[in-house]
Every structure is written in C-alpha cells, then in structure tokens.
Design a protein around this motif. Structure first.
Motif, short mmCIF file in Angstrom:
data_model
loop_
_atom_site.label_atom_id
_atom_site.label_comp_id
_atom_site.label_asym_id
_atom_site.label_seq_id
_atom_site.Cartn_x
_atom_site.Cartn_y
_atom_site.Cartn_z
N PHE A 112 1.06 -1.40 -0.06
CA PHE A 112 -0.22 0.01 0.03
C PHE A 112 0.99 1.33 -0.10
O PHE A 112 1.92 1.02 0.56
CB PHE A 112 -0.93 0.00 1.39
N SER A 113 0.51 2.23 -0.81
CA SER A 113 1.36 3.46 -0.90
C SER A 113 1.99 3.72 0.51
O SER A 113 3.21 4.29 0.51
CB SER A 113 0.63 4.43 -1.70
N TYR A 114 1.05 4.23 1.45
CA TYR A 114 1.63 4.95 2.67
C TYR A 114 2.54 3.88 3.36
O TYR A 114 3.58 4.50 3.73
CB TYR A 114 0.43 5.17 3.52
N TYR A 115 2.31 2.69 3.23
CA TYR A 115 3.45 1.80 3.93
C TYR A 115 4.66 1.68 3.27
O TYR A 115 5.90 1.71 3.91
CB TYR A 115 2.58 0.27 3.92
N ARG A 116 4.57 1.77 1.96
CA ARG A 116 5.72 2.04 1.02
C ARG A 116 6.63 3.09 1.40
O ARG A 116 7.96 3.09 1.70
CB ARG A 116 5.49 1.81 -0.46
N THR A 117 5.87 4.32 1.66
CA THR A 117 6.38 5.36 1.99
C THR A 117 7.22 5.38 3.33
O THR A 117 8.40 5.85 3.51
CB THR A 117 5.69 6.47 2.08
N LYS A 118 6.59 4.75 4.32
CA LYS A 118 7.02 4.54 5.72
C LYS A 118 8.41 3.68 5.62
O LYS A 118 9.51 3.88 6.31
CB LYS A 118 6.00 3.65 6.63
N VAL A 119 8.43 2.72 4.72
CA VAL A 119 9.66 1.47 4.32
C VAL A 119 10.83 2.51 3.83
O VAL A 119 11.94 2.51 4.62
CB VAL A 119 9.49 0.57 3.60
N ALA A 120 10.45 3.53 2.91
CA ALA A 120 11.55 4.16 2.36
C ALA A 120 11.93 5.29 3.57
O ALA A 120 13.04 5.48 3.46
CB ALA A 120 10.81 5.16 1.12
N GLN A 121 11.09 5.67 4.14
CA GLN A 121 11.59 6.75 5.37
C GLN A 121 12.37 5.98 6.37
O GLN A 121 13.50 6.67 6.91
CB GLN A 121 10.36 7.20 6.10
N GLU A 122 12.10 4.78 6.71
CA GLU A 122 12.82 3.95 7.56
C GLU A 122 14.42 3.77 7.00
O GLU A 122 15.65 3.92 7.79
CB GLU A 122 12.55 2.60 7.76
N ARG A 123 14.38 3.54 5.65
CA ARG A 123 15.83 3.37 5.03
C ARG A 123 16.59 4.78 5.14
O ARG A 123 17.74 4.53 5.11
CB ARG A 123 15.45 2.92 3.60
N VAL A 124 16.00 5.64 5.04
CA VAL A 124 16.49 7.25 4.89
C VAL A 124 17.33 7.36 6.46
O VAL A 124 18.37 7.65 6.51
CB VAL A 124 15.64 8.36 4.61
N VAL A 125 16.40 6.92 7.43
CA VAL A 125 16.84 7.37 8.82
C VAL A 125 18.00 6.16 9.35
O VAL A 125 19.01 6.53 9.57
CB VAL A 125 15.83 6.91 9.81
N THR A 126 17.83 4.85 9.22
CA THR A 126 18.91 3.89 9.32
C THR A 126 19.97 3.99 8.64
O THR A 126 21.13 3.53 8.93
CB THR A 126 18.14 2.32 9.16
N GLY A 128 21.34 6.98 7.37
CA GLY A 128 21.45 8.48 7.57
C GLY A 128 22.57 8.39 8.46
O GLY A 128 23.22 7.86 9.00
N PRO A 129 22.97 9.95 8.48
CA PRO A 129 24.22 10.48 9.38
C PRO A 129 23.94 10.61 10.76
O PRO A 129 25.04 10.68 11.73
CB PRO A 129 24.47 11.97 8.96
N ILE A 130 22.69 10.47 11.33
CA ILE A 130 22.46 10.64 12.81
C ILE A 130 22.40 9.40 13.50
O ILE A 130 21.46 8.52 12.89
CB ILE A 130 21.40 11.49 12.88
N PRO A 131 22.75 9.14 14.57
CA PRO A 131 22.50 8.07 15.46
C PRO A 131 20.90 7.89 15.71
O PRO A 131 20.23 8.87 16.12
CB PRO A 131 23.31 8.13 16.78
N TRP A 132 20.60 6.76 15.54
CA TRP A 132 18.91 6.67 15.50
C TRP A 132 18.46 5.38 16.41
O TRP A 132 19.23 4.66 16.77
CB TRP A 132 18.57 6.31 14.11
#
Length: 260
Positions: A112-126, A128-132
């Motif tokens: 589902f589009s919103y869930y795909r967006t959340k997966v992509a968001q997770e990838r950016v964070v994990t 990314g440059p900031i400890p998470w």
C-alpha cells in the motif's frame, strides 16, 4: 534534555510533547502551525519539512529529535521521505546526537502506498548520518475509529476478516519518550495493542458501545493489500510486545455517553 518533536501538534506528536514535558525535558514543538492548546513550558517553532524552512533555527541546541510527522495523501513521500532527508541534514548541521523515528508494524509486507512510504522513510533514517532509534507500532485506536466512524455516518458497518491490533497512542508516546532517554538504540521491540480483532469484530464493538443501528457491508478479500492485512501482516509477531488497553476500552474513554 532539549528535545524537538517534529509533527508535535498531531495525534502522536502532541502526546509525545505532553509525555516529555511531564518528565521534565525542555521540549520544542515543530510544526507548520502553532498548537491550539500548547503544553505549558514548551516552545513552538514553525517549520516546513518540504522546503526546510525554519529547521536550522529549530535545531539549534537540540540534543534529540523525535520525528512524529505524518502525511496521508499524494504528497506523503515529499513530506515523509524527502522531508526526513532535509530534517536529517539540518540535524547534522546542528550536531544533534539522536534521531527517534516511529514506523508501522508490518509496513514492508503490505503493498500500500503509505506503507511503502514508511519503508522508504525507515531506510533514509537507518542509513542516515544521525545515530537513531526506530520504533514500530500497530495502528492507533484513533485511526480505526476514524475509518469506522466514516462508515457509520452512512449507517454502514464494514464486515471482513482483515486483522488489526490497535494500540493506545499514549502508550506509544511513552515508549518514544523512553527511547529519547535511552539514547540511540537501533531497532527496538515492536509494540501493539493487547487484542487482535477482525475489522468486523471492531465494527461490532463500536456499534454496540455507541448503540448504533447499522447495515453490515462485506469487504471482499480481493487484492494483495486486503489479503496481507487479513493474514495479520499489520499485527505483532512473537517478538513484539502487547501494551495498554484494547479498542473497547478506548471507546468507553472516548465516548463516555453513547452517540447516535
């Protein structure tokens, strides 16, 4: 600790702000518009995740950022994926030490589009440059009630075997506050409500609690999204933790008097 809550006026964000303030943290509420009922002692900073406007000023002196921003609609990817890129860049410029992200249990399993967006968001964070820290939770009671309430306006009650495990938003906010205090911890244990119920069962609970007369409308098990949700993709697995109270209890608290 100085903490910034992005999306701090939303359903989850406002609860996170209250929880952190109650624990004695200095809290900045980051959103496009100021809160209608601000929590005493908190500060509001007007920001825009898409353009990046206001982020540098809002990040100055911040130790931890909680990202509770959400957007349902055609701009969800711009706000939640491109926006988190912009947010992390601002955090890096300000030397923020910890980014806390909220996501959805099973989001990678449901096309589902919103869930795909959340997966992509997770990838950016994990990546990314900031400890998470990343916490996944099941759907909030408010979302379930929004869907069922919309149907009830037309005197309809959906019937179907889609499975959900709705959770109290305040319990999720408390876990996010715990994550703030624990420091960067990577992916932490998923949480959800105490009961798995079908859409039809949830609709029946609401109908009985609010004493409504509704016409049942079947939701056919057609399509990959429906089949995955029917197979409990959005519910906790054995490694998750059930917390707080169920939808029936939430209804009693939300609607102390029956509505027609």
């Amino acid at each position: 600790m100085q903490v910034a809550v992005v999306g701090g006026t939303g359903t989850l964000g406002s609860s996170v702000v209250r929880e952190l303030a109650a624990r004695g943290h200095a809290v900045r509420v980051l959103s496009r518009s100021a809160p209608a009922d601000p929590v005493p002692g908190t500060e509001h900073f007007a920001v825009d995740l898409v353009s990046g406007s206001g982020l540098d000023a809002a990040m100055a002196g911040v130790h931890t950022v909680v990202d509770a921003a959400s957007h349902r609609g055609v701009r969800s990817a711009r706000v939640m994926v491109e926006g988190v890129h912009t947010l992390l860049a601002a955090e890096q410029r300000a030397d923020v030490g910890h980014h806390v992200e909220i996501s959805i249990v099973g989001c990678e399993q449901v096309p589902f589009s919103y869930y795909r967006t959340k997966v992509a968001q997770e990838r950016v964070v994990t990546q990314g440059p900031i400890p998470w820290t990343l916490l996944r939770a099941t759907q909030f009671h408010e979302l379930v009630d929004e869907v069922l309430g919309a149907s009830a306006k037309f005197r309809l009650a959906p019937r179907g075997s889609l499975r959900f495990q709705p959770v109290d938003v305040n319990a999720v906010a408390a876990r996010l506050a715990d994550a703030v205090e624990a420091g960067p911890s990577g992916r932490v244990r998923d949480i959800g409500g105490p009961v798995v119920q079908t859409l039809g069962e949830l609709a029946d609970v609401r109908r009985r609690t609010l004493r409504q007369t509704l016409i049942p409308v079947p939701v056919p098990p057609i399509g990959r999204v429906v089949r995955r949700v029917r197979d409990a993709a959005l519910c906790l697995d054995s490694a998750g933790e059930a917390v707080s109270f169920d939808y029936a209890e939430w209804l009693h608290r939300r609607y102390p008097k029956p509505v027609s």
